[in-house]
Design a protein around this motif. Structure first.
Motif, short mmCIF file in Angstrom:
data_model
loop_
_atom_site.label_atom_id
_atom_site.label_comp_id
_atom_site.label_asym_id
_atom_site.label_seq_id
_atom_site.Cartn_x
_atom_site.Cartn_y
_atom_site.Cartn_z
N ARG A 18 -25.35 19.29 -72.24
CA ARG A 18 -24.03 19.80 -71.88
C ARG A 18 -23.47 20.67 -73.00
O ARG A 18 -22.86 21.71 -72.75
CB ARG A 18 -23.07 18.64 -71.59
CG ARG A 18 -23.44 17.84 -70.36
CD ARG A 18 -22.47 16.69 -70.12
NE ARG A 18 -21.17 17.14 -69.65
CZ ARG A 18 -20.24 16.33 -69.16
NH1 ARG A 18 -20.49 15.02 -69.10
NH2 ARG A 18 -19.09 16.79 -68.75
N VAL A 22 -22.34 25.51 -73.98
CA VAL A 22 -21.18 26.15 -74.62
C VAL A 22 -21.66 27.40 -75.36
O VAL A 22 -22.56 27.32 -76.21
CB VAL A 22 -20.52 25.18 -75.62
CG1 VAL A 22 -19.39 25.87 -76.38
CG2 VAL A 22 -20.01 23.93 -74.88
N ASP A 56 -17.51 29.31 -78.90
CA ASP A 56 -16.45 29.21 -77.89
C ASP A 56 -15.77 27.84 -78.03
O ASP A 56 -16.14 26.87 -77.37
CB ASP A 56 -17.05 29.37 -76.49
CG ASP A 56 -15.98 29.52 -75.41
OD1 ASP A 56 -14.84 29.10 -75.64
OD2 ASP A 56 -16.31 30.03 -74.32
N ASP A 58 -12.78 26.94 -77.17
CA ASP A 58 -12.04 26.51 -75.98
C ASP A 58 -12.97 25.77 -75.02
O ASP A 58 -12.62 24.69 -74.49
CB ASP A 58 -11.41 27.71 -75.28
CG ASP A 58 -10.27 28.31 -76.07
OD1 ASP A 58 -9.69 27.60 -76.92
OD2 ASP A 58 -9.95 29.50 -75.85
N ARG A 59 -14.14 26.32 -74.77
CA ARG A 59 -15.07 25.66 -73.87
C ARG A 59 -15.59 24.36 -74.48
O ARG A 59 -15.74 23.35 -73.78
CB ARG A 59 -16.25 26.59 -73.55
CG ARG A 59 -17.33 25.96 -72.70
CD ARG A 59 -16.79 25.43 -71.37
NE ARG A 59 -17.78 24.60 -70.69
CZ ARG A 59 -17.51 23.52 -69.98
NH1 ARG A 59 -16.24 23.10 -69.87
NH2 ARG A 59 -18.46 22.84 -69.38
N GLY A 61 -13.95 22.44 -76.44
CA GLY A 61 -12.87 21.47 -76.25
C GLY A 61 -12.84 20.91 -74.85
O GLY A 61 -12.54 19.72 -74.65
N GLU A 62 -13.15 21.74 -73.87
CA GLU A 62 -13.21 21.26 -72.48
C GLU A 62 -14.29 20.19 -72.33
O GLU A 62 -14.07 19.15 -71.69
CB GLU A 62 -13.47 22.42 -71.53
CG GLU A 62 -12.32 23.41 -71.41
CD GLU A 62 -12.70 24.60 -70.55
OE1 GLU A 62 -13.84 24.62 -70.02
OE2 GLU A 62 -11.86 25.51 -70.41
N VAL A 63 -15.45 20.45 -72.92
CA VAL A 63 -16.54 19.46 -72.85
C VAL A 63 -16.12 18.17 -73.56
O VAL A 63 -16.37 17.06 -73.06
CB VAL A 63 -17.83 20.02 -73.47
CG1 VAL A 63 -18.91 18.94 -73.54
CG2 VAL A 63 -18.33 21.22 -72.68
N ARG A 65 -13.14 16.94 -73.87
CA ARG A 65 -12.20 16.20 -73.02
C ARG A 65 -12.89 15.59 -71.80
O ARG A 65 -12.51 14.52 -71.33
CB ARG A 65 -11.05 17.10 -72.60
CG ARG A 65 -10.12 17.45 -73.76
CD ARG A 65 -8.89 18.21 -73.31
NE ARG A 65 -9.22 19.58 -72.90
CZ ARG A 65 -9.34 20.62 -73.72
NH1 ARG A 65 -9.17 20.45 -75.02
NH2 ARG A 65 -9.62 21.82 -73.26
N GLU A 66 -13.92 16.27 -71.31
CA GLU A 66 -14.67 15.73 -70.18
C GLU A 66 -15.38 14.43 -70.54
O GLU A 66 -15.45 13.51 -69.72
CB GLU A 66 -15.71 16.76 -69.71
CG GLU A 66 -15.10 17.99 -69.03
CD GLU A 66 -16.11 19.11 -68.84
OE1 GLU A 66 -15.71 20.19 -68.38
OE2 GLU A 66 -17.31 18.90 -69.17
N PRO A 70 -8.63 13.00 -72.30
CA PRO A 70 -7.71 14.14 -72.44
C PRO A 70 -7.16 14.36 -73.84
O PRO A 70 -6.68 15.45 -74.14
CB PRO A 70 -6.58 13.79 -71.46
CG PRO A 70 -6.66 12.31 -71.28
CD PRO A 70 -8.10 11.97 -71.39
N ARG A 73 -10.06 16.36 -79.24
CA ARG A 73 -9.81 17.67 -79.83
C ARG A 73 -10.96 18.07 -80.73
O ARG A 73 -11.54 17.23 -81.42
CB ARG A 73 -8.52 17.65 -80.65
CG ARG A 73 -8.20 18.94 -81.38
CD ARG A 73 -6.95 18.85 -82.25
NE ARG A 73 -6.71 20.09 -82.95
CZ ARG A 73 -7.22 20.39 -84.15
NH1 ARG A 73 -8.00 19.50 -84.77
NH2 ARG A 73 -6.96 21.55 -84.73
#
Length: 281
Positions: A18, A22, A56, A58-59, A61-63, A65-66, A70, A73
């Motif tokens: 995963r 990124v 990246d 931002d991406r 960070g999305e991973v 949080r997934e 939530p 960071r």
């Protein structure tokens, strides 16, 4: 998963895949005690995220949080300092999983420097001796590759299995500083400056531990546990760790006690020099 369990190898491999989606992430490596097989149920899981700019964030960070909720960071590169430059302290299913950035181009460069016997200790928060720049290569040598988009990380790991002879010689040559620190510490005795003596002793011991590891051709990548690890090396000065403890235990404001501490350290420097010479034969 129970709170005192650990992420399985399959789960770590899935997480690495995963992370490789990124943009900028080139490889993922398992490090620390888990990679060495020395972990306990309470040990953190350290994942090195080897990246090339631009990462990246931002991406990433999305991973985060997934997989960690939530509130997870991650930092931009550089937020933690110049050498341990960022990452994230995450909790995945209640387990501590640390993502630690490594700039792959910089890692490759420092490996090339280590091959030539060039190294330095650099100012970095959390590393009181300083970050040893050859530590990047040591991490790769001692870690386990979980994901490697281009194969570079695996290739570097194969090369780093052979400790550079030039680095061994340079670390042993660096013992001049330990001897110099003995003299500096002695000048502080009349001032009863126990803090300064302690600082000299800490760096002196660190230089000795790195020299012993270099002579033995073993990677040392952190100050934590360095004294005990050095004492376990075949050919190390007898009771190395115990004598380090005795030196620090003697430090207080009494000039006689400070002198005793420095004398113990001076003997260790001499014996370390002799031990390293024997190892390099």
């Amino acid at each position: 998963m129970a709170a005192d369990a650990e992420l399985t190898d399959a789960e770590l491999s899935e997480l690495a895949q995963r992370l490789l989606t990124v943009p900028g992430v080139a490889g993922v490596m398992l490090g620390g005690s888990r990679a060495r097989g020395e972990h306990t149920p309470g040990s953190d899981t350290d994942l090195g995220l080897y990246y090339r700019r631009p990462l990246d964030v931002d991406r990433l960070g999305e991973v985060a949080r997934e997989v960690a909720g939530p509130s997870a960071r991650v930092t931009p590169p550089g937020e933690w300092g110049p050498w341990v430059d960022g990452g994230g302290w995450l909790k995945i299913r209640g387990l501590a999983v640390d993502w630690i950035y490594r700039d792959l181009d910089r890692v490759q460069h420092q490996w090339a420097e280590a091959e030539q016997g060039r190294y330095a200790f650099h100012l970095q928060a959390g590393h009181p001796l300083g970050w040893a720049d050859f530590g990047y290569a040591g991490e790769v040598a001692l870690g386990r590759v979980l994901g490697d988009a281009s194969g570079e990380l695996s290739a570097l790991r194969r090369r780093a299995q052979v400790y550079p002879r030039a680095l061994s010689a340079s670390l042993v040559d660096g013992l001049w500083e330990a001897d110099f620190l003995v003299g500096l510490a002695r000048k502080a005795v009349p001032r009863r400056d126990s803090a300064y003596v302690s600082g000299c002793l800490f760096r002196l011991v660190g230089v000795c531990a790195h020299a012993l590891h270099g002579a033995a051709g073993r990677w040392l990548i952190n100050e934590k546990g360095a004294v005990a690890a050095a004492g376990r090396l075949p050919g190390a000065p007898a009771k190395f760790a115990d004598r380090v403890d005795a030196a620090f235990g003697a430090v207080n404001g009494d000039p006689l006690r400070l002198t005793l501490a420095i004398d113990i350290a001076a003997d260790l420097v001499l014996e370390t020099t002799e031990a390293c010479a024997m190892m390099l034969r």
